[in-house]
Design a protein around this motif. Sequence first.
Motif, mmCIF file in Angstrom:
data_model
loop_
_atom_site.group_PDB
_atom_site.id
_atom_site.type_symbol
_atom_site.label_atom_id
_atom_site.label_comp_id
_atom_site.label_asym_id
_atom_site.label_seq_id
_atom_site.Cartn_x
_atom_site.Cartn_y
_atom_site.Cartn_z
ATOM 1 N N MET A 1 -34.646 3.855 0.624
ATOM 2 C CA MET A 1 -34.622 3.642 2.568
ATOM 3 C C MET A 1 -35.676 2.711 2.731
ATOM 4 N N HIS A 2 -35.529 1.832 3.360
ATOM 5 C CA HIS A 2 -36.244 0.859 4.066
ATOM 6 C C HIS A 2 -36.208 1.115 6.107
ATOM 7 N N ILE A 3 -37.298 0.934 6.210
ATOM 8 C CA ILE A 3 -37.744 0.882 7.782
ATOM 9 C C ILE A 3 -38.349 -0.634 7.947
ATOM 10 N N LEU A 4 -37.635 -1.074 9.095
ATOM 11 C CA LEU A 4 -38.264 -2.417 9.613
ATOM 12 C C LEU A 4 -38.779 -2.731 10.609
ATOM 13 N N GLU A 5 -40.035 -2.697 10.981
ATOM 14 C CA GLU A 5 -40.637 -2.774 11.896
ATOM 15 C C GLU A 5 -41.327 -4.309 11.973
ATOM 16 N N LYS A 6 -40.644 -4.597 13.680
ATOM 17 C CA LYS A 6 -41.199 -6.035 13.857
ATOM 18 C C LYS A 6 -42.682 -6.032 13.905
ATOM 19 N N ASP A 7 -43.231 -4.981 15.144
ATOM 20 C CA ASP A 7 -44.977 -4.899 15.391
ATOM 21 C C ASP A 7 -45.482 -4.147 14.605
ATOM 22 N N PRO A 8 -46.399 -4.617 14.341
ATOM 23 C CA PRO A 8 -47.467 -3.292 12.532
ATOM 24 C C PRO A 8 -47.468 -2.188 14.048
ATOM 25 N N HIS A 9 -48.358 -1.403 13.610
ATOM 26 C CA HIS A 9 -48.954 0.301 13.875
ATOM 27 C C HIS A 9 -50.108 -0.254 13.972
ATOM 28 N N PRO A 10 -51.268 0.477 14.221
ATOM 29 C CA PRO A 10 -50.770 1.326 15.632
ATOM 30 C C PRO A 10 -50.279 0.178 16.662
ATOM 31 N N ARG A 11 -50.185 0.697 17.795
ATOM 32 C CA ARG A 11 -49.762 0.019 19.116
ATOM 33 C C ARG A 11 -49.740 0.047 20.850
ATOM 34 N N PHE A 12 -49.609 -0.189 21.318
ATOM 35 C CA PHE A 12 -49.366 0.403 22.684
ATOM 36 C C PHE A 12 -48.071 0.906 23.095
ATOM 37 N N HIS A 13 -48.171 1.921 23.443
ATOM 38 C CA HIS A 13 -46.676 2.020 24.114
ATOM 39 C C HIS A 13 -46.907 3.362 25.318
ATOM 40 N N ILE A 14 -46.022 3.111 26.684
ATOM 41 C CA ILE A 14 -46.831 3.928 27.314
ATOM 42 C C ILE A 14 -46.338 5.765 26.800
ATOM 43 N N GLY A 15 -46.725 6.869 27.485
ATOM 44 C CA GLY A 15 -46.546 8.148 26.654
ATOM 45 C C GLY A 15 -45.106 8.587 27.041
ATOM 46 N N GLU A 16 -44.782 9.185 25.769
ATOM 47 C CA GLU A 16 -43.434 10.422 26.172
ATOM 48 C C GLU A 16 -43.423 11.135 26.475
ATOM 49 N N SER A 17 -42.577 11.318 27.492
ATOM 50 C CA SER A 17 -42.120 12.738 28.266
ATOM 51 C C SER A 17 -41.297 13.296 27.183
ATOM 52 N N LEU A 18 -40.664 14.797 26.072
ATOM 53 C CA LEU A 18 -40.284 15.072 25.408
ATOM 54 C C LEU A 18 -39.573 15.988 26.510
ATOM 55 N N LEU A 84 -44.249 7.613 11.923
ATOM 56 C CA LEU A 84 -44.201 6.886 10.173
ATOM 57 C C LEU A 84 -45.010 7.523 9.536
ATOM 58 N N ARG A 85 -46.201 8.689 9.385
ATOM 59 C CA ARG A 85 -46.571 8.761 8.157
ATOM 60 C C ARG A 85 -45.235 10.172 7.600
ATOM 61 N N ASN A 86 -44.920 10.593 8.578
ATOM 62 C CA ASN A 86 -43.623 11.510 8.201
ATOM 63 C C ASN A 86 -42.761 11.387 6.999
ATOM 64 N N ALA A 87 -42.466 9.872 7.733
ATOM 65 C CA ALA A 87 -41.080 9.181 6.788
ATOM 66 C C ALA A 87 -41.642 8.278 5.138
ATOM 67 N N ILE A 88 -42.050 8.278 5.572
ATOM 68 C CA ILE A 88 -43.204 7.342 4.273
ATOM 69 C C ILE A 88 -43.671 8.151 3.399
ATOM 70 N N SER A 89 -44.040 9.718 4.244
ATOM 71 C CA SER A 89 -44.429 10.987 2.586
ATOM 72 C C SER A 89 -42.637 11.439 1.677
ATOM 73 N N LYS A 90 -41.672 11.416 2.978
ATOM 74 C CA LYS A 90 -40.387 11.682 2.215
ATOM 75 C C LYS A 90 -40.128 10.203 1.448
ATOM 76 N N GLY A 91 -40.856 9.332 1.325
ATOM 77 C CA GLY A 91 -40.742 8.217 0.464
ATOM 78 C C GLY A 91 -39.663 7.190 1.237
ATOM 79 N N VAL A 92 -39.651 7.053 2.614
ATOM 80 C CA VAL A 92 -39.123 6.549 2.727
ATOM 81 C C VAL A 92 -40.356 4.510 2.752
ATOM 82 N N THR A 93 -40.086 3.460 2.388
ATOM 83 C CA THR A 93 -40.510 2.368 3.171
ATOM 84 C C THR A 93 -40.432 1.608 3.949
ATOM 85 N N VAL A 94 -41.584 1.317 4.087
ATOM 86 C CA VAL A 94 -41.998 0.822 5.253
ATOM 87 C C VAL A 94 -42.511 -0.595 5.397
ATOM 88 N N HIS A 95 -42.204 -1.417 6.390
ATOM 89 C CA HIS A 95 -41.958 -3.163 6.522
ATOM 90 C C HIS A 95 -42.344 -3.199 7.903
#
Length: 111
Positions: A1-18, A84-95
Amino acid sequence: MHILEKDPHPRFHIGESLLPHSLPVLKRLGVLQEVEKIGIIKYGAEMISLRYGRSHMYYFSKAFDESQPYAFEVKRSEFDAILLRNAISKGVTVHEGSKPSGLNFAPVRVH
Protein backbone atom coordinates in the motif's frame (compact mmCIF):
# COMPACT_ATOMS: atom_id res chain seq x y z
CA MET A 1 0.00 0.00 0.00
CA HIS A 2 1.18 3.52 -0.77
CA ILE A 3 0.37 6.97 0.54
CA LEU A 4 0.97 9.97 -1.68
CA GLU A 5 1.53 13.26 0.14
CA LYS A 6 1.66 16.47 -1.86
CA ASP A 7 3.68 18.29 0.81
CA PRO A 8 6.47 16.89 3.01
CA HIS A 9 6.08 16.47 6.77
CA PRO A 10 6.18 18.13 9.21
CA ARG A 11 3.91 20.88 8.00
CA PHE A 12 1.86 23.51 9.75
CA HIS A 13 -1.84 22.94 10.32
CA ILE A 14 -4.25 24.50 12.75
CA GLY A 15 -4.97 22.27 15.76
CA GLU A 16 -7.35 19.36 15.56
CA SER A 17 -10.28 18.88 17.91
CA LEU A 18 -10.87 15.14 18.18
CA LEU A 19 -14.20 13.65 19.23
CA PRO A 20 -14.68 10.87 21.78
CA HIS A 21 -15.52 8.20 19.21
CA SER A 22 -12.05 8.61 17.70
CA LEU A 23 -10.48 7.08 20.83
CA PRO A 24 -11.42 3.44 20.07
CA VAL A 25 -10.05 3.88 16.53
CA LEU A 26 -6.79 5.32 17.84
CA LYS A 27 -6.55 2.45 20.32
CA ARG A 28 -7.12 -0.11 17.54
CA LEU A 29 -4.39 1.54 15.48
CA GLY A 30 -2.05 1.31 18.47
CA VAL A 31 -1.43 5.06 18.76
CA LEU A 32 -3.70 6.10 21.63
CA GLN A 33 -0.86 6.30 24.18
CA GLU A 34 1.15 8.55 21.86
CA VAL A 35 -1.86 10.80 21.28
CA GLU A 36 -2.43 11.00 25.04
CA LYS A 37 1.14 12.36 25.39
CA ILE A 38 0.62 15.21 22.92
CA GLY A 39 -3.06 15.93 23.51
CA ILE A 40 -4.91 18.20 25.86
CA ILE A 41 -7.89 16.40 27.42
CA LYS A 42 -11.26 18.00 26.82
CA TYR A 43 -14.49 16.88 28.44
CA GLY A 44 -16.90 18.71 26.19
CA ALA A 45 -17.43 21.49 23.74
CA GLU A 46 -18.99 24.91 24.19
CA MET A 47 -21.25 26.26 21.48
CA ILE A 48 -21.60 30.03 21.40
CA SER A 49 -24.28 31.92 19.50
CA LEU A 50 -23.19 35.44 18.66
CA ARG A 51 -26.61 36.03 17.15
CA TYR A 52 -28.51 35.24 20.36
CA GLY A 53 -25.81 36.07 22.90
CA ARG A 54 -25.99 32.65 24.53
CA SER A 55 -23.70 29.68 24.98
CA HIS A 56 -24.18 26.06 25.97
CA MET A 57 -21.67 23.50 27.19
CA TYR A 58 -22.07 19.99 25.77
CA TYR A 59 -20.38 17.40 27.97
CA PHE A 60 -19.20 14.21 26.28
CA SER A 61 -20.14 12.18 29.38
CA LYS A 62 -23.79 13.07 28.75
CA ALA A 63 -23.71 12.22 25.05
CA PHE A 64 -25.10 9.20 23.20
CA ASP A 65 -22.33 6.90 24.42
CA GLU A 66 -21.32 7.74 27.98
CA SER A 67 -18.38 5.28 27.83
CA GLN A 68 -16.27 7.93 26.06
CA PRO A 69 -16.40 10.96 28.43
CA TYR A 70 -13.44 12.84 26.95
CA ALA A 71 -11.43 13.52 23.81
CA PHE A 72 -8.30 15.47 22.90
CA GLU A 73 -7.21 18.70 21.33
CA VAL A 74 -3.95 18.06 19.45
CA LYS A 75 -1.43 19.96 17.37
CA ARG A 76 -2.22 18.74 13.90
CA SER A 77 1.41 18.42 12.78
CA GLU A 78 2.22 16.18 15.78
CA PHE A 79 -0.95 14.12 15.30
CA ASP A 80 -0.22 13.66 11.59
CA ALA A 81 3.35 12.56 12.40
CA ILE A 82 2.06 9.89 14.79
CA LEU A 83 -0.36 8.55 12.19
CA LEU A 84 2.25 8.64 9.42
CA ARG A 85 4.88 6.80 11.51
CA ASN A 86 2.25 4.22 12.46
CA ALA A 87 1.36 3.61 8.82
CA ILE A 88 5.04 3.21 7.90
CA SER A 89 5.57 0.77 10.78
CA LYS A 90 2.75 -1.34 9.34
CA GLY A 91 4.36 -1.56 5.90
CA VAL A 92 2.90 1.43 4.07
CA THR A 93 5.23 3.19 1.64
CA VAL A 94 4.97 6.97 1.88
CA HIS A 95 5.82 9.25 -1.04
CA GLU A 96 6.14 12.83 0.19
CA GLY A 97 6.30 15.78 -2.16
CA SER A 98 4.51 13.85 -4.88
CA LYS A 99 1.41 14.54 -6.88
CA PRO A 100 -0.48 11.80 -8.72
CA SER A 101 -0.98 12.23 -12.43
CA GLY A 102 -3.80 9.71 -12.66
CA LEU A 103 -5.80 7.14 -10.77
CA ASN A 104 -6.18 3.46 -11.51
CA PHE A 105 -8.67 1.45 -9.44
CA ALA A 106 -7.73 -2.20 -8.91
CA PRO A 107 -10.11 -4.87 -7.63
CA VAL A 108 -10.44 -4.71 -3.85
CA ARG A 109 -9.02 -7.57 -1.77
CA VAL A 110 -10.05 -7.98 1.85
CA HIS A 111 -7.34 -9.28 4.16
